[in-house]
Design a protein around this motif. Sequence first.
Motif, PDB file in Angstrom:
ATOM      1  N   TRP A  95       9.570  -1.571  14.529  1.00  0.00           N
ATOM      2  CA  TRP A  95       9.997  -2.549  13.286  1.00  0.00           C
ATOM      3  C   TRP A  95       9.522  -2.480  12.044  1.00  0.00           C
ATOM      4  O   TRP A  95       9.881  -3.884  11.292  1.00  0.00           O
ATOM      5  CB  TRP A  95       9.570  -3.956  14.051  1.00  0.00           C
ATOM      6  CG  TRP A  95       7.783  -3.876  14.479  1.00  0.00           C
ATOM      7  CD1 TRP A  95       6.934  -3.060  15.636  1.00  0.00           C
ATOM      8  CD2 TRP A  95       7.179  -4.081  13.860  1.00  0.00           C
ATOM      9  NE1 TRP A  95       5.994  -3.184  15.584  1.00  0.00           N
ATOM     10  CE2 TRP A  95       5.199  -3.747  14.116  1.00  0.00           C
ATOM     11  CE3 TRP A  95       7.103  -4.504  12.472  1.00  0.00           C
ATOM     12  CZ2 TRP A  95       4.589  -3.442  13.306  1.00  0.00           C
ATOM     13  CZ3 TRP A  95       5.187  -4.932  12.079  1.00  0.00           C
ATOM     14  CH2 TRP A  95       4.064  -4.290  12.755  1.00  0.00           C
ATOM     15  N   GLY A  96       8.813  -2.447  11.806  1.00  0.00           N
ATOM     16  CA  GLY A  96       8.090  -1.348  10.729  1.00  0.00           C
ATOM     17  C   GLY A  96       8.222  -2.055   9.463  1.00  0.00           C
ATOM     18  O   GLY A  96       8.294  -1.684   8.174  1.00  0.00           O
ATOM     19  N   LYS A  97       9.674  -0.825   9.385  1.00  0.00           N
ATOM     20  CA  LYS A  97      10.154  -0.695   8.757  1.00  0.00           C
ATOM     21  C   LYS A  97      11.127  -1.321   7.534  1.00  0.00           C
ATOM     22  O   LYS A  97      11.269  -1.503   6.371  1.00  0.00           O
ATOM     23  CB  LYS A  97      11.731   0.652   8.881  1.00  0.00           C
ATOM     24  CG  LYS A  97      10.481   2.370   9.579  1.00  0.00           C
ATOM     25  CD  LYS A  97      12.624   2.496  10.351  1.00  0.00           C
ATOM     26  CE  LYS A  97      11.784   3.678  10.474  1.00  0.00           C
ATOM     27  NZ  LYS A  97      13.334   4.442  11.378  1.00  0.00           N
ATOM     28  N   ASN A  98      11.573  -2.004   8.565  1.00  0.00           N
ATOM     29  CA  ASN A  98      11.813  -3.760   8.352  1.00  0.00           C
ATOM     30  C   ASN A  98      11.215  -4.918   7.537  1.00  0.00           C
ATOM     31  O   ASN A  98      11.670  -5.113   6.028  1.00  0.00           O
ATOM     32  CB  ASN A  98      12.878  -4.046   8.851  1.00  0.00           C
ATOM     33  CG  ASN A  98      14.587  -3.542   9.261  1.00  0.00           C
ATOM     34  OD1 ASN A  98      14.493  -2.346   8.127  1.00  0.00           O
ATOM     35  ND2 ASN A  98      15.056  -3.455  10.105  1.00  0.00           N
ATOM     36  N   SER A  99      10.894  -4.924   8.459  1.00  0.00           N
ATOM     37  CA  SER A  99       9.116  -6.296   7.977  1.00  0.00           C
ATOM     38  C   SER A  99       8.251  -5.972   6.431  1.00  0.00           C
ATOM     39  O   SER A  99       7.996  -6.620   6.519  1.00  0.00           O
ATOM     40  CB  SER A  99       8.362  -6.311   8.894  1.00  0.00           C
ATOM     41  OG  SER A  99       9.390  -7.036  10.393  1.00  0.00           O
ATOM     42  N   LEU A 100       8.208  -4.905   7.130  1.00  0.00           N
ATOM     43  CA  LEU A 100       7.100  -3.920   5.673  1.00  0.00           C
ATOM     44  C   LEU A 100       7.468  -3.030   5.289  1.00  0.00           C
ATOM     45  O   LEU A 100       6.633  -3.091   3.847  1.00  0.00           O
ATOM     46  CB  LEU A 100       6.006  -3.412   6.295  1.00  0.00           C
ATOM     47  CG  LEU A 100       5.230  -4.799   7.033  1.00  0.00           C
ATOM     48  CD1 LEU A 100       4.543  -3.456   8.608  1.00  0.00           C
ATOM     49  CD2 LEU A 100       3.731  -4.849   6.068  1.00  0.00           C
ATOM     50  N   GLU A 101       8.988  -3.125   5.076  1.00  0.00           N
ATOM     51  CA  GLU A 101       9.273  -1.709   4.444  1.00  0.00           C
ATOM     52  C   GLU A 101       8.320  -0.212   4.625  1.00  0.00           C
ATOM     53  O   GLU A 101       7.594   0.537   3.645  1.00  0.00           O
ATOM     54  CB  GLU A 101       9.425  -1.841   3.104  1.00  0.00           C
ATOM     55  CG  GLU A 101      10.359  -3.408   3.089  1.00  0.00           C
ATOM     56  CD  GLU A 101       9.743  -4.022   1.086  1.00  0.00           C
ATOM     57  OE1 GLU A 101       9.504  -3.090   0.434  1.00  0.00           O
ATOM     58  OE2 GLU A 101      10.534  -4.701   1.194  1.00  0.00           O
ATOM     59  N   ASN A 113       0.813  -1.820   0.033  1.00  0.00           N
ATOM     60  CA  ASN A 113      -0.035   0.067  -0.122  1.00  0.00           C
ATOM     61  C   ASN A 113       0.796   1.221   0.089  1.00  0.00           C
ATOM     62  O   ASN A 113       0.700   2.132   0.894  1.00  0.00           O
ATOM     63  CB  ASN A 113      -1.051  -0.111   1.231  1.00  0.00           C
ATOM     64  CG  ASN A 113      -1.918   1.262   0.718  1.00  0.00           C
ATOM     65  OD1 ASN A 113      -2.565   1.623  -0.169  1.00  0.00           O
ATOM     66  ND2 ASN A 113      -2.572   1.634   2.297  1.00  0.00           N
ATOM     67  N   ASN A 114       1.970   1.098  -1.080  1.00  0.00           N
ATOM     68  CA  ASN A 114       2.740   2.419  -0.801  1.00  0.00           C
ATOM     69  C   ASN A 114       4.119   2.867   0.074  1.00  0.00           C
ATOM     70  O   ASN A 114       3.304   3.910   0.202  1.00  0.00           O
ATOM     71  CB  ASN A 114       1.908   3.760  -1.776  1.00  0.00           C
ATOM     72  CG  ASN A 114       1.578   3.524  -2.732  1.00  0.00           C
ATOM     73  OD1 ASN A 114       2.106   2.809  -4.074  1.00  0.00           O
ATOM     74  ND2 ASN A 114      -0.241   3.929  -3.251  1.00  0.00           N
ATOM     75  N   SER A 115       4.321   2.104   1.068  1.00  0.00           N
ATOM     76  CA  SER A 115       4.775   1.812   2.205  1.00  0.00           C
ATOM     77  C   SER A 115       4.581   2.003   3.028  1.00  0.00           C
ATOM     78  O   SER A 115       4.552   2.921   4.394  1.00  0.00           O
ATOM     79  CB  SER A 115       5.776   2.702   1.878  1.00  0.00           C
ATOM     80  OG  SER A 115       6.492   1.875   0.611  1.00  0.00           O
ATOM     81  N   LYS A 116       2.795   1.936   3.191  1.00  0.00           N
ATOM     82  CA  LYS A 116       1.641   2.776   4.231  1.00  0.00           C
ATOM     83  C   LYS A 116       1.300   1.262   5.499  1.00  0.00           C
ATOM     84  O   LYS A 116       1.042   1.087   6.185  1.00  0.00           O
ATOM     85  CB  LYS A 116       0.635   3.735   4.475  1.00  0.00           C
ATOM     86  CG  LYS A 116       1.016   4.523   3.493  1.00  0.00           C
ATOM     87  CD  LYS A 116       1.534   5.803   4.675  1.00  0.00           C
ATOM     88  CE  LYS A 116       2.225   6.950   3.838  1.00  0.00           C
ATOM     89  NZ  LYS A 116       2.917   7.908   4.630  1.00  0.00           N
ATOM     90  N   GLY A 117       1.476   0.032   3.942  1.00  0.00           N
ATOM     91  CA  GLY A 117       1.138  -1.538   4.887  1.00  0.00           C
ATOM     92  C   GLY A 117      -0.631  -1.353   4.059  1.00  0.00           C
ATOM     93  O   GLY A 117      -0.852   0.121   4.724  1.00  0.00           O
ATOM     94  N   TYR A 118      -0.922  -2.316   4.356  1.00  0.00           N
ATOM     95  CA  TYR A 118      -2.886  -1.893   4.417  1.00  0.00           C
ATOM     96  C   TYR A 118      -3.026  -2.344   6.007  1.00  0.00           C
ATOM     97  O   TYR A 118      -3.216  -3.566   7.046  1.00  0.00           O
ATOM     98  CB  TYR A 118      -3.499  -3.893   3.785  1.00  0.00           C
ATOM     99  CG  TYR A 118      -3.075  -3.100   2.495  1.00  0.00           C
ATOM    100  CD1 TYR A 118      -4.329  -2.523   1.589  1.00  0.00           C
ATOM    101  CD2 TYR A 118      -2.147  -3.815   1.411  1.00  0.00           C
ATOM    102  CE1 TYR A 118      -3.930  -2.087  -0.199  1.00  0.00           C
ATOM    103  CE2 TYR A 118      -1.776  -3.325   0.271  1.00  0.00           C
ATOM    104  CZ  TYR A 118      -2.858  -2.555  -0.201  1.00  0.00           C
ATOM    105  OH  TYR A 118      -3.035  -2.330  -1.204  1.00  0.00           O
ATOM    106  N   LEU A 119      -3.571  -1.619   6.611  1.00  0.00           N
ATOM    107  CA  LEU A 119      -4.421  -1.344   8.419  1.00  0.00           C
ATOM    108  C   LEU A 119      -5.484  -2.051   8.705  1.00  0.00           C
ATOM    109  O   LEU A 119      -5.929  -1.512   8.247  1.00  0.00           O
ATOM    110  CB  LEU A 119      -4.098   0.141   8.960  1.00  0.00           C
ATOM    111  CG  LEU A 119      -4.266   0.867   9.795  1.00  0.00           C
ATOM    112  CD1 LEU A 119      -3.456  -0.276  11.267  1.00  0.00           C
ATOM    113  CD2 LEU A 119      -4.118   1.663  10.516  1.00  0.00           C
TER     114      LEU A 119
END
Length: 180
Positions: free
Chosen positions: A144-150, A113-119
């Motif tokens: 942690w989301g920087k690496n795991s989810l970018e 989702n363009n580096s926002k993640g689907y929340l």
Amino acid sequence: MKKFSYAIVLTIISMSLFFSCSEKPEFKGKFSFYPNKPKPGDEITIRYVADSTKIADKETIDLAAYFYNNDLIEAVSVDLNKKDDGWYGNINPPENTYGILIKFVNDEISDNNNSKGYLINLYGKDGKMLPGSKAGYAAAGMTWGKNSLELKLEGAEALQLFKDDLKDNPGLKAEFISPY
């Protein structure tokens, strides 16, 4: 006899209105889920439409779900099933979960989702968003989301999420002091 017939007709109409108003899954858009206000422990059905994404033409798509509170609790991978109108899968967040971040994956290619993640924010029995859902998302974006989810949350955006959640739930400050 007429009174009896009217009573039967009125009962049938009332019952049909009652059953037609029951909540049914309504999926629309690129990403949707049911129930609309899921609680920790609920089974959540997710629908994803890959059209116009990097993974649109792939034969298989997996869902990577990241369950969080003030930190990452657990990450799970779910194989999605292709149906005519999208890809479907189910997840069950643990009881101590405040929210869920999702990305869709095929091998090395993903849609986050363009580096926002689907929340997916989670809700309490009162129908209100769980305290910590916004702050947990902000914490993920800063740690942690920087690496795991970018994830790429701007500092100002994360700070506002922290402030909003902590203003409404001041008891959470100690839990989120480190990422805040």
